[in-house]
Structure formats: structure tokens, C-alpha cells
Design an enzyme around this catalytic site. Structure first.
Site, PDB file in Angstrom:
ATOM      1  N   ASP A 103      27.441  67.657  89.396  1.00 28.24           N
ATOM      2  CA  ASP A 103      28.029  68.381  90.541  1.00 28.24           C
ATOM      3  C   ASP A 103      27.007  68.214  91.765  1.00 28.24           C
ATOM      4  O   ASP A 103      27.604  67.860  92.819  1.00 28.24           O
ATOM      5  CB  ASP A 103      28.182  69.802  90.126  1.00 28.24           C
ATOM      6  CG  ASP A 103      26.832  70.682  89.924  1.00 28.24           C
ATOM      7  OD1 ASP A 103      25.865  69.830  89.720  1.00 28.24           O
ATOM      8  OD2 ASP A 103      27.032  71.809  89.784  1.00 28.24           O
ATOM      9  N   ASP A 106      19.803  68.219  94.192  1.00 32.87           N
ATOM     10  CA  ASP A 106      19.363  68.816  94.948  1.00 32.87           C
ATOM     11  C   ASP A 106      18.007  68.546  95.051  1.00 32.87           C
ATOM     12  O   ASP A 106      17.509  67.483  95.696  1.00 32.87           O
ATOM     13  CB  ASP A 106      19.571  70.306  94.569  1.00 32.87           C
ATOM     14  CG  ASP A 106      18.851  71.473  95.487  1.00 32.87           C
ATOM     15  OD1 ASP A 106      18.572  71.198  96.773  1.00 32.87           O
ATOM     16  OD2 ASP A 106      18.548  72.466  95.035  1.00 32.87           O
ATOM     17  N   GLY A 108      16.315  66.967  92.666  1.00 36.19           N
ATOM     18  CA  GLY A 108      16.338  65.900  91.694  1.00 36.19           C
ATOM     19  C   GLY A 108      15.626  66.004  90.725  1.00 36.19           C
ATOM     20  O   GLY A 108      15.772  65.378  89.644  1.00 36.19           O
ATOM     21  N   THR A 110      16.606  67.976  87.774  1.00 37.04           N
ATOM     22  CA  THR A 110      17.396  67.783  86.723  1.00 37.04           C
ATOM     23  C   THR A 110      17.826  66.384  86.376  1.00 37.04           C
ATOM     24  O   THR A 110      17.533  66.194  85.282  1.00 37.04           O
ATOM     25  CB  THR A 110      18.764  68.750  86.934  1.00 37.04           C
ATOM     26  OG1 THR A 110      18.332  69.927  87.359  1.00 37.04           O
ATOM     27  CG2 THR A 110      19.674  68.674  86.053  1.00 37.04           C
TER      28      THR A 110
END
Ligand code: IMP
Length: 185
Positions: A103, A106, A108, A110
Site C-alpha cells: 500500500d 514510508d 522503508g 517494512t
């Protein structure tokens, strides 16, 4: 949970713009993977709405799988960098062309963690397709091969993204006015 209209600052990306861009991403993917086997991997739960709509535009033969990652503490608004796999893939990815469908990127953390982990399983190729990218928030460098929209540093919700697990169902991406949002205790 409050009515979202009480804390919606503004609609950042409306439904028509989302669907138009997703069709374009699908076309790009079709061009790049023509004649190749493809596996789409949805990062649950935020990526699920995007994945379902994107898949309808991916005409090259493909299979799909899902994995779940926990990276944010409950109620937290920023990445902890503590990334855990809570549900793993059901398929072997060795020798396959894998495209991660996420999705939002942000900090990074994850996607960086997922890429490192999946690379150890020897896929033929491993790429990232993110609907949203908050580039100015990046803490680790990660490749984003297919990017839907670059967005400003704001907390967004809708179209798969949640605010305390609510409102993933909205067909648009909205910005939260954090002064008006009242988390339940
Ligand atoms: P990262 O590890 O900081 O890149 O965070 C990625 C994950 O954080 C995403 O998959 C989302 O689940 C969540 N996230 C980051 N920013 C937002 C936001 O603005 N709204 C909702 N979820 C977000």
C-alpha cells in the site's frame, strides 16, 4: 470510532484518479512481464484493496500469494523498525519473478526487511510495486520499481490504509487531521 468526516482534513487522491493510475500500473507490468511467469505477493492488510484492483489489469498469466507483516505498534503512527512476519507465503518463490504489492512505503523498514528475507529464497527477480510513496520519510534506501503516487508527509487513510484498523474500505485516500482525530482509549 468517530465518523471519518469529523477528522478528514482533505481527500488527497479521489477514486477516479486512483483507478486511472492503477490501470496504468497494470499496463506497465503487462509490458515488462510479457512472456514471463509472474507471482504477485500482497503485503497484508493494507495492500489488499490495491492488489485486488491491480490484478484486474494484469493480463499476463500470474499467481498470487499473501504475507502479513507487523511493523507498527497498536495505535502508533510511525514505524518502529521492528518488522515481524506474522503470516508467511504458501508458495515457494525459488526461480520465480516476484512482484511485491504494497500500500505505502514510508520509512522503508517494512519493505527492506521483506526484500532481504525473500531474497534468501532465491527468486529469479524481486520487484516492488507501491501505490503510495512518502519519499521524504525514508530512513532506509529501498527500490520502488512501480510507484502509484508520491505523497507528502501526512497520515493517510482509506483504500486499504487504516486509522486504528478502521476505514480501509473507503474508495479514496484521505489525510487525517490529527488534531481532530480522537483515538479510543
Ligand atoms: P514503513 O515500514 O515505515 O515503510 O511502513 C510501511 C507500513 O506502515 C505500510 O505498509 C502501512 O501499513 C503503514 N503506514 C505507513 N504510513 C501510513 C499512513 O499514512 N497511513 C496508514 N498506514 C501507514
Amino acid at each position: 470510532m468517530q465518523n471519518y468526516k469529523d477528522f478528514l482534513d482533505y481527500v488527497l487522491i479521489d477514486e477516479i484518479s486512483l483507478q486511472k493510475r492503477i490501470a496504468e500500473l497494470g499496463a506497465e507490468i503487462n509490458q515488462d512481464y510479457t512472456g514471463q511467469d509472474l507471482m504477485l505477493i500482497c503485503i497484508l492488510r493494507g495492500g489488499i484493496t490495491f492488489m485486488v484492483d491491480l490484478m484486474r489489469h494484469v493480463t499476463v498469466p500470474h499467481v498470487m500469494d499473501c504475507m502479513a507483516i507487523s511493523s507498527y505498534g497498536v495505535g502508533a503512527r510511525s514505524s518502529t523498525g521492528n518488522v515481524r512476519v506474522t503470516y508467511d507465503l504458501q508458495n515457494n518463490i525459488e526461480g520465480r519473478n516476484v512482484l511485491l504489492v504494497e500500500d505505502i512505503v514510508d520509512s522503508g523498514h517494512t519493505i527492506s526487511h521483506v526484500l532481504q528475507m525473500l531474497n534468501t529464497r532465491n527468486p529469479k527477480s524481486l520487484k516492488v510495486c507501491a501505490l503510495l510513496d512518502k519519499e521524504e520519510r525514508r530512513e532506509v534506501i529501498v527500490p520502488v520499481h512501480y510507484r502509484g503516487f508520491s505523497i507528502p508527509n501526512a497520515y493517510v487513510f482509506g483504500y486499504g490504509l487504516d486509522i486504528d484498523e478502521y476505514y480501509r474500505n473507503l474508495p479514496f485516500i484521505g489525510v487525517v487531521d490529527l488534531e481532530k482525530y480522537k483515538p479510543e482509549s
